[in-house]
Design an enzyme around this catalytic site. Structure first.
Site, mmCIF file in Angstrom:
data_model
loop_
_atom_site.group_PDB
_atom_site.id
_atom_site.type_symbol
_atom_site.label_atom_id
_atom_site.label_comp_id
_atom_site.label_asym_id
_atom_site.label_seq_id
_atom_site.Cartn_x
_atom_site.Cartn_y
_atom_site.Cartn_z
ATOM 1 N N ASP A 65 3.842 -6.871 9.847
ATOM 2 C CA ASP A 65 3.375 -6.103 8.692
ATOM 3 C C ASP A 65 2.262 -6.864 7.972
ATOM 4 O OD1 ASP A 65 3.199 -4.104 6.805
ATOM 5 O OD2 ASP A 65 4.921 -4.810 5.641
ATOM 6 N N LYS A 67 -0.917 -5.414 7.240
ATOM 7 C CA LYS A 67 -1.767 -4.511 6.456
ATOM 8 C C LYS A 67 -3.229 -4.957 6.495
ATOM 9 C CE LYS A 67 1.969 -3.269 3.254
ATOM 10 N NZ LYS A 67 2.987 -4.257 3.708
ATOM 11 N N ASP A 70 -10.571 -5.082 6.784
ATOM 12 C CA ASP A 70 -11.762 -5.924 6.731
ATOM 13 C C ASP A 70 -12.893 -5.173 7.419
ATOM 14 O OD1 ASP A 70 -13.494 -8.289 6.642
ATOM 15 O OD2 ASP A 70 -11.631 -9.446 6.444
#
Length: 233
Positions: A65, A67, A70
């Site tokens: 996890d 997330k 970019d």
């Protein structure tokens, strides 16, 4: 999904603990009851990435996890390396460009990419404060549609939105639901919570449960209670 062995594949235990040693204790406590684990920021920055590799190599499934969000190239290069870790699921924020870059980078692998729609700790006021003009429900549905278009493996959303999301993404995509609490359970910092039974009825494919299991005196019993509630759906 009537047998306990099958239902284990749909329960993801969040290893939200401060050390790898504690995560190892949780996994030992849940041996035979759980086989799918979430590793997030807290554990990642305490040696959790190596632990994730080891956990996957030992036959367990791992939901990383992170997330990610970019520029496209950075997301793609990160996903390419994560594919080599052998984990089963990876999250990134459901921004269209980031999702398209991640899908291309993971192409040909077994990694299931999940788009995070709106965090279950956020309500309408939180979304407004963050600068969005849409209410949480509408924003979740828009991002679900964008995840489908990008070719993602699934999305993460509250079970309060799962039924509407299923109508958009169809039966094949994973719909992963955090913010799960048994009836009468402590909510903590979660604002949009649903019981395991209702989440499964609404169309969730996987439930992420951390504190109600990890923080329990008897972790096995707590996990079994979640599984029983899931099966009752």
């Amino acid at each position: 999904m009537t047998a306990t062995s099958d239902m284990k594949e749909h329960l993801i235990v969040g290893l939200d603990v401060p050390t790898v040693a504690e995560a190892e204790r949780v996994v030992r406590d849940l041996e035979g009851v759980a086989s799918f684990y979430k590793i997030g920021y807290q554990l990642v920055f305490a040696g959790g990435l190596e632990f994730a590799r080891d956990l996957a190599a030992s036959g367990n499934k791992v939901f990383l996890d992170m997330k990610l969000l970019d520029i496209d190239n950075t997301v793609a290069k990160g996903v390419e390396n994560i594919v080599r870790m052998g984990v089963s699921m990876l999250t990134l924020h459901a921004y269209p460009k980031a999702m398209r870059a991640a899908v291309e980078a993971a192409r040909g692998s077994d990694l299931c990419l999940l788009g995070v729609t709106v965090l279950t700790s956020m309500d309408e006021q939180d979304v407004i404060e963050a600068g969005y003009e849409l209410d949480p429900h509408t924003l979740v549905l828009r991002r679900a549609e964008q995840a489908l278009q990008a070719g993602m493996g699934g999305i993460v959303c509250s079970a309060q939105e799962t039924e509407a999301v299923r109508r958009i993404v169809g039966p094949s995509m994973a719909v992963v639901t955090p913010g799960i609490r048994l009836a009468g359970g402590e909510r903590g910092d979660q604002k949009r919570v649903v019981t395991p039974r209702d989440a499964m009825r609404n169309g969730s494919s996987h439930l992420v449960v951390a504190r109600p299991i990890v923080g329990a005196v008897d972790r096995r019993a707590a996990a079994q209670a979640i599984l029983d509630d899931m099966r009752s759906a």
